[in-house]
Design an enzyme around this catalytic site. Structure first.
Site, PDB file in Angstrom:
ATOM      1  N   GLN A 109       0.831  -1.211   0.000  1.00  0.00           N
ATOM      2  CA  GLN A 109       0.000   0.000   0.000  1.00  0.00           C
ATOM      3  C   GLN A 109       0.869   1.267   0.000  1.00  0.00           C
ATOM      4  O   GLN A 109       0.417   2.336  -0.381  1.00  0.00           O
ATOM      5  CB  GLN A 109      -0.919   0.022   1.228  1.00  0.00           C
ATOM      6  CG  GLN A 109      -2.026  -1.000   1.217  1.00  0.00           C
ATOM      7  CD  GLN A 109      -1.639  -2.274   1.932  1.00  0.00           C
ATOM      8  OE1 GLN A 109      -0.478  -2.677   1.927  1.00  0.00           O
ATOM      9  NE2 GLN A 109      -2.604  -2.937   2.542  1.00  0.00           N
ATOM     10  N   ASP A 121      -7.086   2.421  12.051  1.00  0.00           N
ATOM     11  CA  ASP A 121      -8.308   1.674  11.740  1.00  0.00           C
ATOM     12  C   ASP A 121      -9.249   1.720  12.916  1.00  0.00           C
ATOM     13  O   ASP A 121     -10.464   1.719  12.747  1.00  0.00           O
ATOM     14  CB  ASP A 121      -7.950   0.221  11.388  1.00  0.00           C
ATOM     15  CG  ASP A 121      -7.258   0.198  10.057  1.00  0.00           C
ATOM     16  OD1 ASP A 121      -7.937   0.071   9.042  1.00  0.00           O
ATOM     17  OD2 ASP A 121      -6.027   0.386  10.033  1.00  0.00           O
ATOM     18  N   ASN A 168      -3.575  -0.022  13.923  1.00  0.00           N
ATOM     19  CA  ASN A 168      -3.243   0.371  12.547  1.00  0.00           C
ATOM     20  C   ASN A 168      -2.436  -0.754  11.907  1.00  0.00           C
ATOM     21  O   ASN A 168      -2.132  -1.778  12.540  1.00  0.00           O
ATOM     22  CB  ASN A 168      -2.462   1.694  12.546  1.00  0.00           C
ATOM     23  CG  ASN A 168      -2.391   2.329  11.165  1.00  0.00           C
ATOM     24  OD1 ASN A 168      -3.410   2.448  10.471  1.00  0.00           O
ATOM     25  ND2 ASN A 168      -1.201   2.713  10.734  1.00  0.00           N
TER      26      ASN A 168
HETATM   27  C1  RUB Z   1      -4.852   0.566   5.874  1.00  0.00           C
HETATM   28  C2  RUB Z   1      -4.346   1.239   7.090  1.00  0.00           C
HETATM   29  C3  RUB Z   1      -4.625   2.712   7.241  1.00  0.00           C
HETATM   30  C4  RUB Z   1      -5.910   2.921   8.049  1.00  0.00           C
HETATM   31  C5  RUB Z   1      -6.395   4.349   7.991  1.00  0.00           C
HETATM   32  O1  RUB Z   1      -4.782  -0.858   5.939  1.00  0.00           O
HETATM   33  O2  RUB Z   1      -3.796   0.648   7.990  1.00  0.00           O
HETATM   34  O3  RUB Z   1      -3.593   3.353   7.899  1.00  0.00           O
HETATM   35  O4  RUB Z   1      -6.935   2.092   7.543  1.00  0.00           O
HETATM   36  O5  RUB Z   1      -6.808   4.647   6.689  1.00  0.00           O
HETATM   37  P1  RUB Z   1      -5.368  -1.728   4.712  1.00  0.00           P
HETATM   38  P2  RUB Z   1      -7.725   5.921   6.352  1.00  0.00           P
HETATM   39  O6  RUB Z   1      -4.652  -1.308   3.476  1.00  0.00           O
HETATM   40  O7  RUB Z   1      -5.093  -3.149   5.084  1.00  0.00           O
HETATM   41  O8  RUB Z   1      -6.842  -1.454   4.629  1.00  0.00           O
HETATM   42  O9  RUB Z   1      -7.022   7.109   6.913  1.00  0.00           O
HETATM   43  O10 RUB Z   1      -7.766   5.918   4.847  1.00  0.00           O
HETATM   44  O11 RUB Z   1      -9.057   5.721   6.969  1.00  0.00           O
END
Ligand code: RUB
Length: 256
Positions: A131, A175, A184
């Site tokens: 990611q 999260d 997270n």
């Molecule tokens: C994504 C991740 C992000 C949080 C926050 O994990 O850990 O830091 O979800 O994201 P994955 P946001 O790729 O496994 O979903 O700020 O976009 O809500």
């Protein structure tokens, strides 16, 4: 495509991380739920990514009849408020370290860039699903200087080693916001621990709708993400998230 087809496609895309990050997942889950607003579809959506209280909070609101436009407007309004707070934190010349891909973090960084702040970003590639590449591309597109590190080089990025400038601040997404800390992407706790030993402040940048009082399960993902066609007999683990204790977090920045 009929409603059922569209619904199934969203569930599949969430499961396969084509839709990723707490906020994107919550928004897409809301869209799917609005197509088929039943208890069964809520359950199916929630099981697509178990570590996502924001999705649960949003689906609960929709189930109780909160208008969709109101819920959707919240995401933008919260981000605007977060952006203004983060802007004040960034000093000229800062090196900001981030991990994985967080819309709350990226939104705030792009806003700061637009407002003329001069800073650069270090980020991790975030194996096994990379990611971090998405983060690097989005920041670069916004004209932000970005340097990506392999995950195991995060100690180098957080200290003055091997020719790198030391990071000044860590920005993590979340999260889940809990009473005793945050959850997270896997790697977040080790980042926060190293940052603490290097006296680098750790800011968690997250919409308050990620808060929950419930116990949050930690998602374990498929092993073939780590090593497809691995020889038999090798045990592997693929934990997707981890808990970061409150004591490692300097401040949680929400819209509130
Ligand atoms: C994504 C991740 C992000 C949080 C926050 O994990 O850990 O830091 O979800 O994201 P994955 P946001 O790729 O496994 O979903 O700020 O976009 O809500």
């Amino acid at each position: 495509m009929n409603k059922r087809g569209k619904f199934n496609k969203i569930v599949k895309d969430i499961k396969e991380i084509k839709i990723q990050g707490a906020r994107n997942i919550a928004k897409s889950a809301l869209k799917a739920y609005s197509l088929i607003p039943t208890k069964a579809s809520k359950k199916k959506l929630l099981s697509s990514r178990p570590t996502e209280p924001m999705m649960e909070n949003v689906l609960d609101m929709a189930e109780k009849g909160k208008p969709l436009t109101e819920i959707n407007n919240h995401f933008t309004e919260a981000q605007d408020k977060i952006n203004k707070k983060v802007l004040k934190l960034i000093k000229s010349g800062d090196v900001i370290f981030t991990h994985c891909h967080s819309t709350n973090v990226i939104g705030a960084l792009i806003y700061a860039k637009k407002k003329g702040k001069k800073f650069e970003v270090y980020n991790t590639e975030t194996r096994p699903l990379y990611q971090g590449r998405k983060t690097a591309k989005e920041l670069r597109k916004a004209g932000i200087k970005v340097t990506m590190f392999v995950d195991s080089a995060l100690g180098v990025a957080l200290s003055k080693e091997q020719g790198t400038k030391k990071a000044d601040k860590v920005f993590l997404g979340a999260d889940a916001l809990l009473k005793k800390g945050i959850i997270n992407k896997i790697g977040s706790e080790v980042i926060a621990k190293i940052a603490r030993s290097e006296k680098i402040p750790v800011y968690v940048i997250a919409d308050s709708w990620k808060f929950t009082k419930s116990k949050v399960p930690r998602e374990q993902r498929k092993l073939n993400e780590v090593w497809a066609k691995a020889p038999r007999g090798i045990k592997m683990k693929n934990p997707a998230f981890e808990f970061v204790k409150k004591k490692y977090v300097t401040r949680v920045i929400t819209e509130k």
